[in-house]
Design a protein around this motif. Structure first.
Motif, short mmCIF file in Angstrom:
data_model
loop_
_atom_site.label_atom_id
_atom_site.label_comp_id
_atom_site.label_asym_id
_atom_site.label_seq_id
_atom_site.Cartn_x
_atom_site.Cartn_y
_atom_site.Cartn_z
N GLU A 26 19.97 17.54 33.57
CA GLU A 26 18.59 16.99 34.25
C GLU A 26 18.92 16.37 35.62
OE1 GLU A 26 16.52 14.41 31.42
OE2 GLU A 26 16.68 15.73 29.86
N GLY A 27 18.40 17.13 36.69
CA GLY A 27 18.73 16.53 38.02
C GLY A 27 20.32 16.46 38.12
N ASN A 28 20.72 15.16 38.78
CA ASN A 28 22.03 15.10 39.03
C ASN A 28 22.86 14.59 37.78
OD1 ASN A 28 21.17 12.61 39.13
ND2 ASN A 28 22.27 11.96 40.91
N ARG A 29 22.25 14.46 36.47
CA ARG A 29 22.89 14.06 35.26
C ARG A 29 23.34 15.10 34.50
NH1 ARG A 29 22.39 8.09 34.22
NH2 ARG A 29 23.10 9.00 32.22
N VAL A 30 24.41 15.13 33.84
CA VAL A 30 24.98 16.01 33.06
C VAL A 30 25.15 15.23 31.51
CG1 VAL A 30 26.73 17.60 32.53
CG2 VAL A 30 25.83 17.50 34.89
N SER A 31 24.77 15.65 30.52
CA SER A 31 25.15 15.23 29.14
C SER A 31 26.17 16.04 28.46
CB SER A 31 23.89 15.00 28.20
OG SER A 31 23.19 14.15 28.59
N ILE A 32 27.15 15.59 28.15
CA ILE A 32 28.28 16.48 27.40
C ILE A 32 28.58 16.08 25.84
CG2 ILE A 32 29.35 16.98 29.58
CD1 ILE A 32 31.57 15.12 28.77
N GLY A 33 28.91 16.78 25.17
CA GLY A 33 29.32 16.47 23.82
C GLY A 33 30.71 16.83 23.57
N ILE A 34 31.49 16.06 22.97
CA ILE A 34 32.90 16.25 22.78
C ILE A 34 33.27 16.31 21.46
CG2 ILE A 34 35.00 15.18 23.45
CD1 ILE A 34 33.85 13.61 25.37
N ASP A 35 33.83 17.50 20.70
CA ASP A 35 34.24 17.36 19.57
C ASP A 35 35.89 17.47 19.50
OD1 ASP A 35 32.14 17.99 17.94
OD2 ASP A 35 31.85 20.28 18.49
N ALA A 36 36.49 16.37 18.96
CA ALA A 36 37.85 16.25 19.00
C ALA A 36 38.36 15.75 17.67
CB ALA A 36 38.41 15.07 20.05
N PRO A 37 39.49 15.79 17.17
CA PRO A 37 40.20 15.31 15.87
C PRO A 37 40.11 13.71 16.08
CG PRO A 37 41.68 17.04 16.80
CD PRO A 37 40.56 16.85 17.87
#
Length: 72
Positions: A26-37
């Motif tokens: 959204e605009g200059n913002r990025v939402s990320i998801g992280i899957d990790a052990p």
């Protein structure tokens, strides 16, 4: 530093079972998801690790530049 371009819904896989997904842009913002052990600690780079005071902590800032900038 390796810099990759990803679109919404695309992912990056890192050895050891770590998956990073671009969830929303959204605009200059990025939402990320992280899957990790569970054995892998994930924290925001601007926050000090547990047990370290803000005064002791110096955050690292990485910047990816477009290769065309290097040619100038």
């Amino acid at each position: 530093m390796l810099c990759l371009s990803r679109k919404q819904g695309e992912a990056i896989l890192i050895d050891g079972g770590i998956r990073i997904v671009v969830s929303r842009v959204e605009g200059n913002r990025v939402s990320i998801g992280i899957d990790a052990p569970e054995s892998v600690r994930v924290r925001r780079a601007e926050l000090p690790p547990k047990g370290m005071s803000k005064e002791q902590f110096i955050p690292l800032k990485g910047i990816c530049r477009d290769k065309t900038q290097d040619a100038a």
